[in-house]
Scaffold this active site. Structure first.
Site, PDB file in Angstrom:
ATOM      1  N   HIS A 155     -11.946 105.489  22.321  1.00  0.00           N
ATOM      2  CA  HIS A 155     -12.650 106.596  22.491  1.00  0.00           C
ATOM      3  C   HIS A 155     -12.334 107.276  23.641  1.00  0.00           C
ATOM      4  O   HIS A 155     -12.108 108.337  23.880  1.00  0.00           O
ATOM      5  CB  HIS A 155     -14.108 106.442  22.298  1.00  0.00           C
ATOM      6  CG  HIS A 155     -14.464 106.481  20.944  1.00  0.00           C
ATOM      7  ND1 HIS A 155     -15.813 106.841  20.545  1.00  0.00           N
ATOM      8  CD2 HIS A 155     -13.757 105.734  19.573  1.00  0.00           C
ATOM      9  CE1 HIS A 155     -15.847 106.699  19.015  1.00  0.00           C
ATOM     10  NE2 HIS A 155     -14.764 106.051  18.572  1.00  0.00           N
ATOM     11  N   ASP A 156     -11.754 106.489  24.536  1.00  0.00           N
ATOM     12  CA  ASP A 156     -11.225 106.916  25.799  1.00  0.00           C
ATOM     13  C   ASP A 156      -9.793 107.570  25.721  1.00  0.00           C
ATOM     14  O   ASP A 156      -9.657 108.782  26.109  1.00  0.00           O
ATOM     15  CB  ASP A 156     -11.139 105.852  26.999  1.00  0.00           C
ATOM     16  CG  ASP A 156     -10.717 106.398  28.285  1.00  0.00           C
ATOM     17  OD1 ASP A 156     -10.898 107.531  28.639  1.00  0.00           O
ATOM     18  OD2 ASP A 156     -10.033 105.577  29.066  1.00  0.00           O
ATOM     19  N   VAL A 216      -9.122 110.950  24.029  1.00  0.00           N
ATOM     20  CA  VAL A 216      -9.446 112.156  24.733  1.00  0.00           C
ATOM     21  C   VAL A 216      -8.944 112.365  26.050  1.00  0.00           C
ATOM     22  O   VAL A 216      -9.290 111.639  26.930  1.00  0.00           O
ATOM     23  CB  VAL A 216     -11.085 112.055  24.885  1.00  0.00           C
ATOM     24  CG1 VAL A 216     -11.578 113.479  25.694  1.00  0.00           C
ATOM     25  CG2 VAL A 216     -11.921 111.850  23.660  1.00  0.00           C
ATOM     26  N   GLY A 242      -6.168 111.243  26.810  1.00  0.00           N
ATOM     27  CA  GLY A 242      -5.854 109.873  27.143  1.00  0.00           C
ATOM     28  C   GLY A 242      -6.393 108.956  27.817  1.00  0.00           C
ATOM     29  O   GLY A 242      -7.616 109.345  27.923  1.00  0.00           O
ATOM     30  N   ASP A 280      -7.857 107.698  30.562  1.00  0.00           N
ATOM     31  CA  ASP A 280      -8.241 108.127  31.990  1.00  0.00           C
ATOM     32  C   ASP A 280      -9.734 107.775  32.398  1.00  0.00           C
ATOM     33  O   ASP A 280      -9.956 108.273  33.528  1.00  0.00           O
ATOM     34  CB  ASP A 280      -7.848 109.575  32.355  1.00  0.00           C
ATOM     35  CG  ASP A 280      -8.881 110.303  31.275  1.00  0.00           C
ATOM     36  OD1 ASP A 280      -9.750 109.970  30.358  1.00  0.00           O
ATOM     37  OD2 ASP A 280      -8.592 111.639  31.291  1.00  0.00           O
ATOM     38  N   THR A 330     -12.412  94.740  12.276  1.00  0.00           N
ATOM     39  CA  THR A 330     -12.521  93.508  12.010  1.00  0.00           C
ATOM     40  C   THR A 330     -13.545  92.578  12.562  1.00  0.00           C
ATOM     41  O   THR A 330     -13.842  91.768  12.038  1.00  0.00           O
ATOM     42  CB  THR A 330     -11.150  92.621  12.001  1.00  0.00           C
ATOM     43  OG1 THR A 330     -11.221  91.383  11.481  1.00  0.00           O
ATOM     44  CG2 THR A 330     -10.739  92.446  13.438  1.00  0.00           C
ATOM     45  N   ASP A 348     -16.903  93.675   9.027  1.00  0.00           N
ATOM     46  CA  ASP A 348     -16.520  92.639   8.505  1.00  0.00           C
ATOM     47  C   ASP A 348     -17.424  91.794   7.702  1.00  0.00           C
ATOM     48  O   ASP A 348     -17.994  90.958   8.656  1.00  0.00           O
ATOM     49  CB  ASP A 348     -15.382  91.904   9.260  1.00  0.00           C
ATOM     50  CG  ASP A 348     -14.653  90.891   8.440  1.00  0.00           C
ATOM     51  OD1 ASP A 348     -14.850  90.701   7.243  1.00  0.00           O
ATOM     52  OD2 ASP A 348     -13.625  90.196   9.203  1.00  0.00           O
ATOM     53  N   THR A 380     -15.820  87.482   8.500  1.00  0.00           N
ATOM     54  CA  THR A 380     -15.838  87.151   9.814  1.00  0.00           C
ATOM     55  C   THR A 380     -16.286  88.083  10.687  1.00  0.00           C
ATOM     56  O   THR A 380     -15.225  88.625  11.382  1.00  0.00           O
ATOM     57  CB  THR A 380     -14.553  86.296  10.073  1.00  0.00           C
ATOM     58  OG1 THR A 380     -13.551  87.413   9.784  1.00  0.00           O
ATOM     59  CG2 THR A 380     -14.169  85.205   9.275  1.00  0.00           C
ATOM     60  N   ASP A 427      -9.500  89.262  13.125  1.00  0.00           N
ATOM     61  CA  ASP A 427      -8.494  88.498  12.221  1.00  0.00           C
ATOM     62  C   ASP A 427      -8.037  89.772  11.364  1.00  0.00           C
ATOM     63  O   ASP A 427      -8.339  90.781  11.472  1.00  0.00           O
ATOM     64  CB  ASP A 427      -8.960  87.321  11.537  1.00  0.00           C
ATOM     65  CG  ASP A 427     -10.321  87.626  10.787  1.00  0.00           C
ATOM     66  OD1 ASP A 427     -10.672  88.642  10.567  1.00  0.00           O
ATOM     67  OD2 ASP A 427     -11.075  86.483  10.490  1.00  0.00           O
TER      68      ASP A 427
END
Length: 354
Positions: free
Chosen positions: A73-74, A77, A79, A81, A202, A253, A256, A261
């Protein structure tokens, strides 16, 4: 000739500021990221980050998935940064309040502890953006995923971008065309970028509120999502009843849930993707270029791992803030006070390291 101490101090400041201005004009902002960036200045940074995560995992098994999500999520938005880590100020609104982050993005206290440990070992050296990038990689590795050297050399933004976060972060109800457009918008235009990075699901958990429409009223039909496996549907309805607590957490998931994985892709083939945007990769009518990748990653763990590392490095290189741009925050939650002083010293350090 003799000089007073005040004259020397004034002269020193003049030199520093002049050098800083010259460096800004010369603009080394296109400096290339490299895995060896901290080999001399902070060779222990990866170990510090890793140890912090290991300690946190003892009390919070979810933290690895949460850190990886913060990095994702960084990067989406402006790049990678570290703008997602900034708190509210009178000048800008935090990205933590964005629709894709509010009441779901987590792990900020462990990032604080991590940064404090890094600062003790290597003061004013490692950016929050790079530290979060390393933390994402280590989180994957500690959960059983691949190990790789991440390119480094990013610097931290001077502000957050709430509106951009609302515009750029993918939503759990996105269709495949929306997902493709969303990824392409930030420069990730390969089908493998979308399919491999989605494999981050995953491990980790999701709140019931993000899947209620799939379970009970998909596209306002009053019926569940037809692409959802009927047995899995009943399992999810048991965890997320119609009038239940929508903050209840569900594993991404079911096989697992704490391991990095390729079982996420096995789930998609069986129509057991938790959120709509996941299952779209295999069940959408527009999935002709993503279905083969889902099958390939489901059939081969190493195939997925290789694709994931490549996609992570591509995502990590989205418009990086480098060279003399931005700053190295001392506290990831706030822009440095006396930023001019810090930035000039950073510039001199940057010149000295060349």
């Amino acid at each position: 000739m003799q000089f007073s101490s005040s004259s020397i101090t004034s002269f020193t400041w003049t030199v520093l500021i002049t050098v800083g201005c010259l460096m800004l004009c010369a603009s080394f902002s296109d400096a290339q990221l490299t895995p060896t960036f901290y080999d001399t200045s902070c060779p222990t940074v990866t170990n510090i980050v890793r140890d912090t995560i290991v300690n946190e995992l003892r009390s919070d098994p979810r933290i690895a998935g949460s850190i990886l999500r913060l990095h994702f999520h960084d990067c989406f938005v402006n790049g990678c940064d570290a703008s997602i880590l900034l708190d509210n100020t009178t000048s800008f609104r935090t990205e933590k309040d964005a629709l894709g982050n509010a009441n779901s993005a987590r792990g900020f206290p462990v990032i604080d502890r991590m940064k404090a440990a890094v600062e003790r070992a290597c003061p004013r050296t490692v950016s929050c953006a790079d530290m979060l990038t390393i933390a994402a990689q280590q989180s994957v590795t500690l959960a059983g995923g691949p190990s790789w050297k991440v390119p480094l050399g990013r610097r931290d933004s001077l502000q957050a971008f709430l509106d951009l976060a609302n515009a750029n972060l993918p939503a759990p109800f996105f269709t495949l065309p929306q997902l493709k457009a969303n990824f392409k918008n930030v420069g990730l235009d390969r089908p493998s970028d979308l399919v491999a990075l989605s494999g981050a699901h995953t491990f980790g958990k999701n709140q019931c509120r993000f899947i209620m429409d799939r379970l009970y009223n998909f596209s306002n039909t009053g019926l569940p999502d037809p692409t959802l496996n009927t047995t899995y549907l009943q399992t999810l309805r048991g965890q997320c009843p119609r009038n239940g607590n929508q903050s209840v957490l569900v594993d991404f998931d079911l096989r697992t849930p704490l391991v990095f994985d390729n079982k996420y892709y096995v789930n998609l083939k069986e129509q057991k993707g938790l959120i709509q945007s996941d299952q779209e990769l295999f069940s959408s009518p527009n999935a002709t270029d993503t279905i083969p990748l889902v099958r390939a990653y489901a059939d081969g763990t190493q195939t997925f791992f290789n694709a994931f590392v490549e996609a992570m490095n591509r995502m990590g290189n989205i418009t990086p803030t480098t060279g003399t741009q931005g700053q190295i925050r001392l506290n990831c939650r706030v822009v440095n006070s006396n930023s001019l002083l810090h930035d000039v010293v950073d510039i001199v350090d940057f010149v000295s390291s060349m």
